[in-house]
Write an enzyme that holds these catalytic residues in place. Structure first.
Site, PDB file in Angstrom:
ATOM      1  N   THR A   1     -73.326  14.544 -81.053  1.00  0.00           N
ATOM      2  CA  THR A   1     -74.255  14.126 -82.107  1.00  0.00           C
ATOM      3  C   THR A   1     -74.761  12.702 -81.875  1.00  0.00           C
ATOM      4  O   THR A   1     -74.030  11.858 -81.329  1.00  0.00           O
ATOM      5  CB  THR A   1     -73.550  14.209 -83.471  1.00  0.00           C
ATOM      6  OG1 THR A   1     -74.336  13.535 -84.453  1.00  0.00           O
ATOM      7  CG2 THR A   1     -72.168  13.557 -83.462  1.00  0.00           C
ATOM      8  N   ASP A   2     -75.957  12.428 -82.379  1.00  0.00           N
ATOM      9  CA  ASP A   2     -76.487  11.054 -82.300  1.00  0.00           C
ATOM     10  C   ASP A   2     -75.680  10.095 -83.178  1.00  0.00           C
ATOM     11  O   ASP A   2     -75.804   8.870 -83.048  1.00  0.00           O
ATOM     12  CB  ASP A   2     -77.979  11.005 -82.657  1.00  0.00           C
ATOM     13  CG  ASP A   2     -78.319  11.443 -84.083  1.00  0.00           C
ATOM     14  OD1 ASP A   2     -77.407  11.820 -84.849  1.00  0.00           O
ATOM     15  OD2 ASP A   2     -79.527  11.390 -84.429  1.00  0.00           O
ATOM     16  N   GLU A   3     -74.848  10.655 -84.086  1.00  0.00           N
ATOM     17  CA  GLU A   3     -74.076   9.777 -84.990  1.00  0.00           C
ATOM     18  C   GLU A   3     -73.047   8.940 -84.244  1.00  0.00           C
ATOM     19  O   GLU A   3     -72.558   7.946 -84.788  1.00  0.00           O
ATOM     20  CB  GLU A   3     -73.368  10.602 -86.075  1.00  0.00           C
ATOM     21  CG  GLU A   3     -74.335  11.284 -86.989  1.00  0.00           C
ATOM     22  CD  GLU A   3     -73.760  11.641 -88.358  1.00  0.00           C
ATOM     23  OE1 GLU A   3     -72.671  11.170 -88.712  1.00  0.00           O
ATOM     24  OE2 GLU A   3     -74.434  12.392 -89.063  1.00  0.00           O
ATOM     25  N   TYR A  22     -66.083  11.821 -89.516  1.00  0.00           N
ATOM     26  CA  TYR A  22     -66.723  12.893 -88.727  1.00  0.00           C
ATOM     27  C   TYR A  22     -67.188  12.366 -87.372  1.00  0.00           C
ATOM     28  O   TYR A  22     -66.837  12.911 -86.327  1.00  0.00           O
ATOM     29  CB  TYR A  22     -67.920  13.488 -89.491  1.00  0.00           C
ATOM     30  CG  TYR A  22     -68.893  14.226 -88.595  1.00  0.00           C
ATOM     31  CD1 TYR A  22     -68.545  15.432 -88.007  1.00  0.00           C
ATOM     32  CD2 TYR A  22     -70.162  13.695 -88.306  1.00  0.00           C
ATOM     33  CE1 TYR A  22     -69.423  16.102 -87.154  1.00  0.00           C
ATOM     34  CE2 TYR A  22     -71.046  14.356 -87.465  1.00  0.00           C
ATOM     35  CZ  TYR A  22     -70.668  15.563 -86.889  1.00  0.00           C
ATOM     36  OH  TYR A  22     -71.544  16.216 -86.034  1.00  0.00           O
ATOM     37  N   LYS A  31     -66.051  13.252 -83.471  1.00  0.00           N
ATOM     38  CA  LYS A  31     -66.962  13.718 -82.415  1.00  0.00           C
ATOM     39  C   LYS A  31     -66.909  12.771 -81.219  1.00  0.00           C
ATOM     40  O   LYS A  31     -66.942  13.209 -80.067  1.00  0.00           O
ATOM     41  CB  LYS A  31     -68.398  13.820 -82.943  1.00  0.00           C
ATOM     42  CG  LYS A  31     -68.629  14.903 -83.989  1.00  0.00           C
ATOM     43  CD  LYS A  31     -68.385  16.318 -83.482  1.00  0.00           C
ATOM     44  CE  LYS A  31     -69.422  16.787 -82.492  1.00  0.00           C
ATOM     45  NZ  LYS A  31     -69.178  18.216 -82.097  1.00  0.00           N
TER      46      LYS A  31
HETATM   47  P1  NAD Z   1     -71.580  24.387 -88.799  1.00  0.00           P
HETATM   48  O1  NAD Z   1     -70.611  23.681 -89.681  1.00  0.00           O
HETATM   49  O2  NAD Z   1     -72.730  25.133 -89.390  1.00  0.00           O
HETATM   50  O3  NAD Z   1     -70.800  25.432 -87.881  1.00  0.00           O
HETATM   51  C1  NAD Z   1     -69.584  25.150 -87.260  1.00  0.00           C
HETATM   52  C2  NAD Z   1     -68.982  26.472 -86.795  1.00  0.00           C
HETATM   53  O4  NAD Z   1     -67.749  26.179 -86.111  1.00  0.00           O
HETATM   54  C3  NAD Z   1     -68.629  27.430 -87.948  1.00  0.00           C
HETATM   55  O5  NAD Z   1     -69.053  28.739 -87.621  1.00  0.00           O
HETATM   56  C4  NAD Z   1     -67.118  27.359 -88.034  1.00  0.00           C
HETATM   57  O6  NAD Z   1     -66.522  28.557 -88.512  1.00  0.00           O
HETATM   58  C5  NAD Z   1     -66.748  27.071 -86.587  1.00  0.00           C
HETATM   59  N1  NAD Z   1     -65.446  26.402 -86.447  1.00  0.00           N
HETATM   60  C6  NAD Z   1     -65.001  25.313 -87.134  1.00  0.00           C
HETATM   61  N2  NAD Z   1     -63.750  25.005 -86.738  1.00  0.00           N
HETATM   62  C7  NAD Z   1     -63.430  25.888 -85.753  1.00  0.00           C
HETATM   63  C8  NAD Z   1     -62.284  26.061 -84.940  1.00  0.00           C
HETATM   64  N3  NAD Z   1     -61.206  25.267 -85.050  1.00  0.00           N
HETATM   65  N4  NAD Z   1     -62.276  27.065 -84.038  1.00  0.00           N
HETATM   66  C9  NAD Z   1     -63.340  27.906 -83.931  1.00  0.00           C
HETATM   67  N5  NAD Z   1     -64.450  27.781 -84.678  1.00  0.00           N
HETATM   68  C10 NAD Z   1     -64.494  26.789 -85.582  1.00  0.00           C
HETATM   69  O7  NAD Z   1     -72.072  23.296 -87.773  1.00  0.00           O
HETATM   70  P2  NAD Z   1     -73.500  23.067 -87.094  1.00  0.00           P
HETATM   71  O8  NAD Z   1     -74.321  22.241 -88.000  1.00  0.00           O
HETATM   72  O9  NAD Z   1     -74.015  24.343 -86.588  1.00  0.00           O
HETATM   73  O10 NAD Z   1     -73.073  22.129 -85.880  1.00  0.00           O
HETATM   74  C11 NAD Z   1     -72.668  22.721 -84.646  1.00  0.00           C
HETATM   75  C12 NAD Z   1     -72.300  21.614 -83.676  1.00  0.00           C
HETATM   76  O11 NAD Z   1     -73.424  20.763 -83.476  1.00  0.00           O
HETATM   77  C13 NAD Z   1     -71.178  20.709 -84.161  1.00  0.00           C
HETATM   78  O12 NAD Z   1     -70.369  20.399 -83.057  1.00  0.00           O
HETATM   79  C14 NAD Z   1     -71.882  19.470 -84.677  1.00  0.00           C
HETATM   80  O13 NAD Z   1     -71.070  18.331 -84.550  1.00  0.00           O
HETATM   81  C15 NAD Z   1     -73.076  19.422 -83.734  1.00  0.00           C
HETATM   82  N6  NAD Z   1     -74.284  18.789 -84.288  1.00  0.00           N
HETATM   83  C16 NAD Z   1     -74.784  19.199 -85.504  1.00  0.00           C
HETATM   84  C17 NAD Z   1     -75.966  18.634 -85.980  1.00  0.00           C
HETATM   85  C18 NAD Z   1     -76.553  19.027 -87.316  1.00  0.00           C
HETATM   86  O14 NAD Z   1     -77.460  18.353 -87.790  1.00  0.00           O
HETATM   87  N7  NAD Z   1     -76.101  20.088 -87.947  1.00  0.00           N
HETATM   88  C19 NAD Z   1     -76.625  17.656 -85.210  1.00  0.00           C
HETATM   89  C20 NAD Z   1     -76.082  17.259 -83.985  1.00  0.00           C
HETATM   90  C21 NAD Z   1     -74.912  17.850 -83.530  1.00  0.00           C
HETATM   91  O1  DAU Z   2     -77.361  13.116 -86.927  1.00  0.00           O
HETATM   92  C1  DAU Z   2     -76.713  14.316 -86.592  1.00  0.00           C
HETATM   93  C2  DAU Z   2     -75.793  14.720 -87.715  1.00  0.00           C
HETATM   94  O2  DAU Z   2     -76.629  15.127 -88.784  1.00  0.00           O
HETATM   95  C3  DAU Z   2     -74.827  15.835 -87.349  1.00  0.00           C
HETATM   96  O3  DAU Z   2     -73.950  15.385 -86.351  1.00  0.00           O
HETATM   97  C4  DAU Z   2     -74.019  16.299 -88.566  1.00  0.00           C
HETATM   98  O4  DAU Z   2     -73.226  17.421 -88.227  1.00  0.00           O
HETATM   99  C5  DAU Z   2     -74.989  16.674 -89.659  1.00  0.00           C
HETATM  100  O5  DAU Z   2     -74.260  16.991 -90.838  1.00  0.00           O
HETATM  101  C6  DAU Z   2     -75.958  15.532 -89.941  1.00  0.00           C
HETATM  102  O6  DAU Z   2     -75.260  14.419 -90.537  1.00  0.00           O
HETATM  103  P1  DAU Z   2     -75.912  13.568 -91.730  1.00  0.00           P
HETATM  104  O7  DAU Z   2     -74.843  12.922 -92.493  1.00  0.00           O
HETATM  105  O8  DAU Z   2     -77.023  12.705 -91.211  1.00  0.00           O
HETATM  106  O9  DAU Z   2     -76.579  14.782 -92.531  1.00  0.00           O
HETATM  107  P2  DAU Z   2     -76.663  15.107 -94.080  1.00  0.00           P
HETATM  108  O10 DAU Z   2     -77.573  16.274 -94.209  1.00  0.00           O
HETATM  109  O11 DAU Z   2     -75.317  15.210 -94.714  1.00  0.00           O
HETATM  110  O12 DAU Z   2     -77.374  13.821 -94.666  1.00  0.00           O
HETATM  111  C7  DAU Z   2     -78.666  13.452 -94.221  1.00  0.00           C
HETATM  112  C8  DAU Z   2     -79.095  12.242 -95.016  1.00  0.00           C
HETATM  113  O13 DAU Z   2     -79.273  12.647 -96.383  1.00  0.00           O
HETATM  114  C9  DAU Z   2     -78.041  11.143 -95.038  1.00  0.00           C
HETATM  115  O14 DAU Z   2     -78.683   9.867 -95.036  1.00  0.00           O
HETATM  116  C10 DAU Z   2     -77.327  11.355 -96.362  1.00  0.00           C
HETATM  117  C11 DAU Z   2     -78.429  11.909 -97.266  1.00  0.00           C
HETATM  118  N1  DAU Z   2     -77.932  12.813 -98.320  1.00  0.00           N
HETATM  119  C12 DAU Z   2     -77.217  13.910 -97.936  1.00  0.00           C
HETATM  120  C13 DAU Z   2     -76.684  14.752 -98.877  1.00  0.00           C
HETATM  121  C14 DAU Z   2     -75.859  15.960 -98.464  1.00  0.00           C
HETATM  122  C15 DAU Z   2     -78.202  12.553 -99.652  1.00  0.00           C
HETATM  123  O15 DAU Z   2     -78.885  11.565 -99.998  1.00  0.00           O
HETATM  124  N2  DAU Z   2     -77.673  13.395-100.585  1.00  0.00           N
HETATM  125  C16 DAU Z   2     -76.914  14.475-100.267  1.00  0.00           C
HETATM  126  O16 DAU Z   2     -76.445  15.186-101.194  1.00  0.00           O
END
Ligand code: NAD
Ligand code: DAU
Length: 328
Positions: free
Chosen positions: A116-118, A141, A145
């Site tokens: 992740t970019d985080e 989190y 990562k």
């Molecule tokens: P998500 O939470 O929707 O899905 C995660 C999946 O992993 C789920 O299906 C869950 O059941 C499975 N899982 C969790 N723990 C597990 C374990 N111990 N063994 C097997 N399976 C397990 O997540 P997402 O948003 O699809 O993110 C997927 C990946 O991409 C993550 O690694 C996250 O860090 C990364 N990522 C997400 C975002 C975003 O904005 N959502 C951005 C950048 C990177």
């Molecule tokens: O940047 C990549 C990441 O983006 C991924 O690695 C994470 O898995 C994914 O959850 C996401 O993280 P963020 O914390 O950036 O996403 P989130 O959707 O939780 O929040 C986005 C922005 O919105 C953040 O500045 C917090 C704000 N927010 C979020 C929620 C859930 C609110 O203001 N209110 C809310 O209730």
């Protein structure tokens, strides 16, 4: 190629598994089916799902039999949940990654870590992170990562594992569990429920459609170098801009918008430079306006997908996270 997609029943992982299956690759999904995993995300595709934990070597060996590569999406992925309780993040995102790397090492598999970019932490205005920048994660989190990323780099250097890392931006699109900004606020707006904006709402994120994110990871899988890190960036927007667009697309009233107590340690801005991945031929197909419209329309049409999720464990989390903030 036969690929094990871990976390393939989650949001981005399911898009990726379906992308590979459509392209003719053989795919097996290993997923623990935590609260965020949903077999319905793979409906309509003949993709085998092994229910198991990436931190369990036997489950990994069972699912990965005959595979050439592992792409690891499995993670605890929500920042707010990591602030409430971080233990599962360490077990899955750090230790689980270690178990997968051990398997890749023993069986000489190609490995991609979806990061992740985080991990780059809070970025000053005008500055974008490149892959060689130090990692300074802010939340439990992103720290977990970052721990996964460091394991990967150590296995490349010490054991010669053929592994690469993708670092993606905030991802939106169909099939996202309704806890993140776009999926939560869209479903709340459709239900006439409050939209809890943390702090002033002027935080900035890069937004990328799940299909574009997966195209980037696919390229990393096929062309990434051992030890190579690849940013997969999106379009930068202020949260409040994203929220106003959701209100307009759903036709909901701006009265739903509630500024609430901020997220502790909240990063103000993420920004990444994706020139390295673009040099391999990657480009985004979705612009944010079109992608968000498609996503909001999907949630409006697919109440059958998200309404059942908003029950049980979801409601317990929602109360813990928001009830006091919203004065409920
Ligand atoms: P998500 O939470 O929707 O899905 C995660 C999946 O992993 C789920 O299906 C869950 O059941 C499975 N899982 C969790 N723990 C597990 C374990 N111990 N063994 C097997 N399976 C397990 O997540 P997402 O948003 O699809 O993110 C997927 C990946 O991409 C993550 O690694 C996250 O860090 C990364 N990522 C997400 C975002 C975003 O904005 N959502 C951005 C950048 C990177
Ligand atoms: O940047 C990549 C990441 O983006 C991924 O690695 C994470 O898995 C994914 O959850 C996401 O993280 P963020 O914390 O950036 O996403 P989130 O959707 O939780 O929040 C986005 C922005 O919105 C953040 O500045 C917090 C704000 N927010 C979020 C929620 C859930 C609110 O203001 N209110 C809310 O209730």
């Amino acid at each position: 190629m036969k690929v094990m997609v871990t976390g393939g029943a989650g949001f981005i992982g399911s898009h990726f598994a379906k992308r590979l299956a459509t392209a003719g690759d053989t795919v097996v999904v290993l997923d623990k089916l935590t609260y965020a995993g949903n077999p319905r995300n793979l409906e309509g595709f003949d993709i085998p799902l092994v229910v198991g934990d990436i931190a369990d070597p036997e489950a990994v060996a069972r699912a990965a039999a005959g595979c050439d590569a592992i792409v690891n999406f499995a993670a605890e992925s929500h920042v707010d949940r990591s602030i409430l309780a971080a233990g599962d993040f360490i077990t899955t995102d750090v230790f689980g990654t270690h178990i997968l790397l051990e398997h890749a090492r023993k069986h000489d598999l190609r490995y991609v870590q979806v990061s992740t970019d985080e991990v780059y932490g809070d970025l000053e205005p005008g500055n974008s992170a490149v892959e060689s920048d130090p990692i300074v994660p802010s939340s439990p989190y992103s720290a977990s990562k970052a721990g996964g990323d460091l394991q990967v780099l150590a296995y490349v250097r010490t054991h010669g594992v053929n592994a690469s890392i993708s670092r993606g931006a905030n991802t939106y699109g169909p099939f996202q569990y309704p806890e993140k900004l776009v999926s939560l606020f869209t479903t709340n707006a459709l239900d006439g429920q409050p939209l809890p904006v943390y702090g002033d709402g002027k935080q900035r994120r890069e937004w990328i459609h799940a299909e574009d994110h997966c195209a980037g990871i696919d390229l990393v899988l096929r062309q990434g170098e051992p030890g190579g890190i690849y940013n997969v960036g999106g379009e930068e927007r202020e949260n409040i801009d994203v929220i106003e667009r959701i209100l307009a697309l759903t036709g909901a009233s701006s009265d739903l918008l509630k500024h609430v107590t901020d997220r502790p340690g909240h990063d103000r801005r993420y920004s990444i430079d994706s020139a390295k991945l673009r040099s391999l031929g990657w480009e985004r197909k979705w612009d944010f306006t079109e992608g968000l419209k498609q996503t909001v329309e999907w949630y409006a049409e697919r109440r059958d997908w998200w309404e059942p999720i908003k029950s049980g464990e979801y409601l317990a989390f929602y109360r813990e996270q928001y009830a006091e903030r919203l004065g409920q």
